[in-house]
Design an enzyme around this catalytic site. Sequence first.
Site, PDB file in Angstrom:
ATOM      1  N   TRP A 109      -3.186  -0.971  -3.872  1.00 40.94           N
ATOM      2  CA  TRP A 109      -4.303  -0.904  -2.948  1.00 40.94           C
ATOM      3  C   TRP A 109      -5.399  -0.118  -3.623  1.00 40.94           C
ATOM      4  O   TRP A 109      -5.175   0.539  -4.634  1.00 40.94           O
ATOM      5  CB  TRP A 109      -3.895  -0.307  -1.604  1.00 40.94           C
ATOM      6  CG  TRP A 109      -3.681   1.167  -1.548  1.00 40.94           C
ATOM      7  CD1 TRP A 109      -4.592   2.118  -1.175  1.00 40.94           C
ATOM      8  CD2 TRP A 109      -2.475   1.876  -1.858  1.00 40.94           C
ATOM      9  NE1 TRP A 109      -4.027   3.363  -1.239  1.00 40.94           N
ATOM     10  CE2 TRP A 109      -2.718   3.244  -1.656  1.00 40.94           C
ATOM     11  CE3 TRP A 109      -1.210   1.495  -2.292  1.00 40.94           C
ATOM     12  CZ2 TRP A 109      -1.762   4.219  -1.865  1.00 40.94           C
ATOM     13  CZ3 TRP A 109      -0.256   2.466  -2.499  1.00 40.94           C
ATOM     14  CH2 TRP A 109      -0.531   3.799  -2.280  1.00 40.94           C
ATOM     15  N   ASP A 128       2.108   2.176  -6.562  1.00 40.00           N
ATOM     16  CA  ASP A 128       3.375   2.824  -6.241  1.00 40.00           C
ATOM     17  C   ASP A 128       4.322   2.661  -7.415  1.00 40.00           C
ATOM     18  O   ASP A 128       4.360   1.612  -8.053  1.00 40.00           O
ATOM     19  CB  ASP A 128       4.001   2.203  -4.991  1.00 40.00           C
ATOM     20  CG  ASP A 128       3.326   2.662  -3.710  1.00 40.00           C
ATOM     21  OD1 ASP A 128       2.563   3.646  -3.759  1.00 40.00           O
ATOM     22  OD2 ASP A 128       3.564   2.038  -2.664  1.00 40.00           O
TER      23      ASP A 128
END
Length: 182
Positions: A109, A128
């Site tokens: 993101w 992540d």
Amino acid sequence: MRWLDKFGESLSRSVAHKTSRRSVLRSVGKLMVGSAFVLPVLPVARAAGGGGSSSGADHISLNPDLANEDEVNSCDYWRHCAVDGFLCSCCGGTTTTCPPGSTPSPISWIGTCHNPHDGKDYLISYHDCCGKTACGRCQCNTQTRERPGYEFFLHNDVNWCMANENSTFHCTTSVLVGLAKN
């Protein structure tokens, strides 16, 4: 050119007489749904496609290696304005790299963070790191400019490790992409 106009008119009239609006909409819908399985339709970079690029924006004033460790490991560090998770810099990695034994998610993101040192806004890509159990250190849940869940590429509450073989979340990196443009 007159012949082209007549040909176009006769072709369009012929199609209009032989088909209905519903059949045209059905055909267009089938084409769109079918192409979604073949073409990438999401605005994300895939690991296999080599979507990552180096913009050269990490010059001296932006280099996290030159910031002190306490600043980088703080949720108040300017790059962490949209982080939701554990900072990789506290978990054996750095601000931009995953710790050993974990792998970066191929999807991420983005956020736009304001650097107070130079007064500019920068585009930050949050990746992540996956494959190990949750780090548990330096938990940040900042939601600056977070968008609702239906704009998921600007939403930080999604488990972005779902694209990896091992979808266990470990920590999050903050990679500088470049200057944000208005």
